[in-house]
Design an enzyme around this catalytic site. Structure first.
Site, short mmCIF file in Angstrom:
data_model
loop_
_atom_site.label_atom_id
_atom_site.label_comp_id
_atom_site.label_asym_id
_atom_site.label_seq_id
_atom_site.Cartn_x
_atom_site.Cartn_y
_atom_site.Cartn_z
N ASP A 277 -6.50 -38.84 1.34
CA ASP A 277 -7.21 -37.85 0.52
C ASP A 277 -6.60 -37.75 -0.87
O ASP A 277 -5.44 -38.16 -1.10
CB ASP A 277 -7.26 -36.48 1.21
CG ASP A 277 -5.88 -35.85 1.42
OD1 ASP A 277 -4.91 -36.60 1.64
OD2 ASP A 277 -5.78 -34.61 1.36
N GLU B 109 -3.45 -34.48 3.48
CA GLU B 109 -2.11 -34.21 2.95
C GLU B 109 -2.16 -33.24 1.79
O GLU B 109 -1.30 -32.36 1.65
CB GLU B 109 -1.47 -35.54 2.49
CG GLU B 109 0.00 -35.40 2.07
CD GLU B 109 0.22 -35.01 0.62
OE1 GLU B 109 1.34 -34.62 0.27
OE2 GLU B 109 -0.74 -35.05 -0.17
C1 LIG Z 1 17.64 -37.05 -12.69
C2 LIG Z 1 16.40 -37.61 -12.27
C3 LIG Z 1 15.14 -37.23 -12.98
C4 LIG Z 1 14.03 -37.27 -12.02
C5 LIG Z 1 12.73 -36.89 -12.53
C6 LIG Z 1 11.80 -36.60 -11.37
C7 LIG Z 1 10.49 -37.26 -11.56
C8 LIG Z 1 9.53 -36.91 -10.49
C9 LIG Z 1 8.90 -38.08 -9.96
C10 LIG Z 1 7.95 -38.07 -9.07
C11 LIG Z 1 7.45 -36.85 -8.39
C12 LIG Z 1 6.04 -37.02 -7.99
C13 LIG Z 1 5.75 -36.25 -6.76
C14 LIG Z 1 4.71 -37.02 -5.97
C15 LIG Z 1 4.53 -36.52 -4.59
C16 LIG Z 1 3.58 -35.38 -4.58
C17 LIG Z 1 2.68 -35.40 -3.41
C18 LIG Z 1 1.77 -34.21 -3.52
O1 LIG Z 1 1.03 -34.11 -4.45
N1 LIG Z 1 1.87 -33.27 -2.59
C19 LIG Z 1 1.17 -32.00 -2.65
C20 LIG Z 1 1.10 -31.45 -1.27
C21 LIG Z 1 0.32 -30.20 -1.18
C22 LIG Z 1 0.36 -29.61 0.21
C23 LIG Z 1 -0.45 -28.35 0.33
N2 LIG Z 1 0.21 -27.24 -0.19
C24 LIG Z 1 1.99 -31.07 -3.53
O2 LIG Z 1 3.20 -31.15 -3.59
O3 LIG Z 1 1.36 -30.21 -4.17
ZN LIG Z 2 0.40 -37.66 -2.32
ZN LIG Z 3 -0.86 -35.25 -4.46
#
Ligand SMILES: CCCCCCCC/C=C\CCCCCCCC(=O)N[C@@H](CCCCN)C(=O)O
Ligand SMILES: [Zn+2]
Ligand SMILES: [Zn+2]
Length: 475
Positions: free
Chosen positions: A99, A163
């Site tokens: 999704d 998800e």
């Molecule tokens: C010192 C290091 C610097 C690091 C910088 C961090 C960079 C971040 C990189 C990637 C993060 C991306 C996150 C991707 C996963 C997210 C998946 C997602 O969208 N999940 C949803 C789930 C919702 C569930 C229902 N409430 C969410 O988190 O909103």
């Molecule tokens: Zn995701």
């Molecule tokens: Zn997402």
């Protein structure tokens, strides 16, 4: 690392022009199916059903292989059980989700569900989150099977369909089913972190960050009720004014900086060698320079998310008519909890900042930060990821454990393993990060091919390692 078995049966990750063309067309096809989740009760079931048919068509070998069992769970999620030849090896699991979050056309360079290829990129919602992973996992397995691959280590592929709205019908049901079957997993690999490039000033080189934990979260509804009446004789304050003031106080009062606790310190220490002087010295001596580093991290909105619990005011609803005193005002705050805090601690802090009894609090969803998975040299999943990163991305010098600031379906599987790793083998730049749940999400054809190649190698690497043997001093 551990004992390595012979690699005599290793299948090289070389793909013909025809295979490479087919794999990118398959990803485009996946993007074109609008599998949007709006809320737990509002997902595009027609698109999800179509997606189920689509993967059957595109990956026929997977569906006809005798040692692979396919099950549909919760109507639209998919669980593949790939039976390995060596039952003494503990199975693992690869995860992804089908999704996507909504994507209105506004602001996109190309329509978000077009899957158009332009300038070497495939565009569209889900190209980074997370149809790239889903398709790459299935594509890698399909190509391995076509080459007569038989795994030694069993593994599962769990593809959730909800998800983005909690995972309650997908991941939660798969997890319960596997638990009922007595399954215990060596480790899980899910979406989450990436090979990060350009996120930290002065750090010129990309580095791979494998998330060994993820932040907790709270969806909190704030509500103010007032007696409605004629707007020509208004009270001193309305429900809208009271709630707006409460929310403004929250926005003006960040929760405490928690730098120093959680995996972030390890991340920075492992990265120290990548920095030029004097930043390398600073990072090697966080006992002294911790306060300086923590202040620097606060300045950028992405690194800020690593040092504290964040609050995002995401929804606001109030008022019924232009000349009626509003009976009710509601706001939703989405909080992401730092690994060193809990739901209860954060709720207390928020209530103290609001400090107004007229504001009611309703917790819609809440969960604590996830436990920290092992990343030492005995940690099979982490070491397999590290090894595969080093072979597929030789230019990446540092692989470091970190935290995922978003949430993933993998949080529903803590009953099956203590080793959960969130990592996409894809380069991510700050503009790519903004495109996730934003506009103009895209992946280069080359990055997608490399992701598929990574999984192709990873599955084989998982066969060639045995469980790590303990160090002598532990015997
Ligand atoms: C010192 C290091 C610097 C690091 C910088 C961090 C960079 C971040 C990189 C990637 C993060 C991306 C996150 C991707 C996963 C997210 C998946 C997602 O969208 N999940 C949803 C789930 C919702 C569930 C229902 N409430 C969410 O988190 O909103
Ligand atoms: Zn995701
Ligand atoms: Zn997402």
């Amino acid at each position: 690392m551990s004992r390595v078995k012979g690699r005599e049966q290793h299948i090289p990750s070389h793909f013909s022009q025809g295979e490479r063309f087919a794999m990118k067309e398959a990803l485009k096809g996946a993007i074109q199916i609008p599998t949007v989740s709006f809320s737990p009760d509002d997902i595009n079931t027609t698109a999800q059903a179509e997606f189920g048919e689509f993967i059957r068509t595109v990956f026929p070998t997977i569906f006809k292989t005798r040692f692979i069992q396919h099950e549909v769970i919760g109507e639209y999620s998919h669980l593949f059980t790939v039976q390995g030849s060596d039952p003494s090896l503990q199975p693992y699991m690869l995860m992804a989700h089908s999704d996507v979050v909504p994507a209105p056309d506004e602001g996109w360079e190309v329509p978000p569900f077009s899957g158009l290829e332009h300038d070497g990129f495939i565009h569209g919602r889900g190209t980074l989150d997370n149809k790239n992973s889903l398709m790459a996992i299935l594509q890698a397995l399909e190509l391995l099977l076509i080459r007569n691959y038989i795994p030694r280590r069993s593994f599962f592929i769990a593809l959730g369909h909800d998800e983005e709205v909690s995972g309650q019908n997908g991941a939660q049901k798969i997890s319960a089913l596997l638990q009922a079957r007595g399954v215990k997993l060596a480790f899980i690999v899910d979406e989450g972190n990436f090979i990060l490039d350009g996120f930290i000033p002065y750090l010129k080189k990309p580095f791979a960050m494998i998330a060994v934990s993820e932040k907790g979260a709270i969806d909190l509804k704030l509500q103010v009720n007032m007696t409605p009446g004629h707007s020509s004789a208004p009270p001193k304050e309305t429900s809208i004014g009271i709630l707006a003031a409460a929310i403004s106080r929250l926005e003006q009062t960040p929760l405490p900086n928690m730098f120093g606790s959680g995996p972030l310190k390890t991340t920075l220490q492992e990265l120290a060698n990548e920095f030029p002087f004097p930043a390398n010295i600073v990072l090697r001596n966080l006992w002294l320079f911790g306060p300086l580093v923590s202040r620097l991290m606060e300045r950028n909105y992405i690194t800020n998310a690593l040092v504290r619990t964040t609050m995002a005011l995401t929804m606001f609803n109030a008022g019924v008519k232009m000349n009626v005193i509003p009976p009710m005002a509601q706001a939703i705050i989405n909080l992401r909890i730092h690994p060193a805090q809990t739901v209860q601690e954060v709720l207390e802090l928020v209530k103290n900042i609001v400090a107004d009894d007229r504001v009611q609090f309703h917790v819609l969803t809440a969960f604590d930060p996830l436990p920290v998975s092992p990343s030492d040299h005995q940690a099979l999943g982490y070491q397999l990821l590290r090894q595969t990163i080093q072979s597929i991305f030789p230019e990446v010098n540092t692989v470091a454990p970190g935290i995922c600031i978003g949430n993933t379906d993998s949080r529903h599987y803590t009953n099956l393993t203590t080793s959960i790793y969130r990592f996409n083998p894809v380069y991510l730049h700050p503009q790519d990060f903004r495109s996730i749940h934003g506009i103009n999400e895209k992946i280069s054809v080359q990055a997608y091919e490399t992701q598929m190649k990574f999984i192709f190698e990873f599955i084989q690497n998982a066969d060639t390692y045995q469980e790590p043997i303990p160090h002598l001093h532990e015997l």
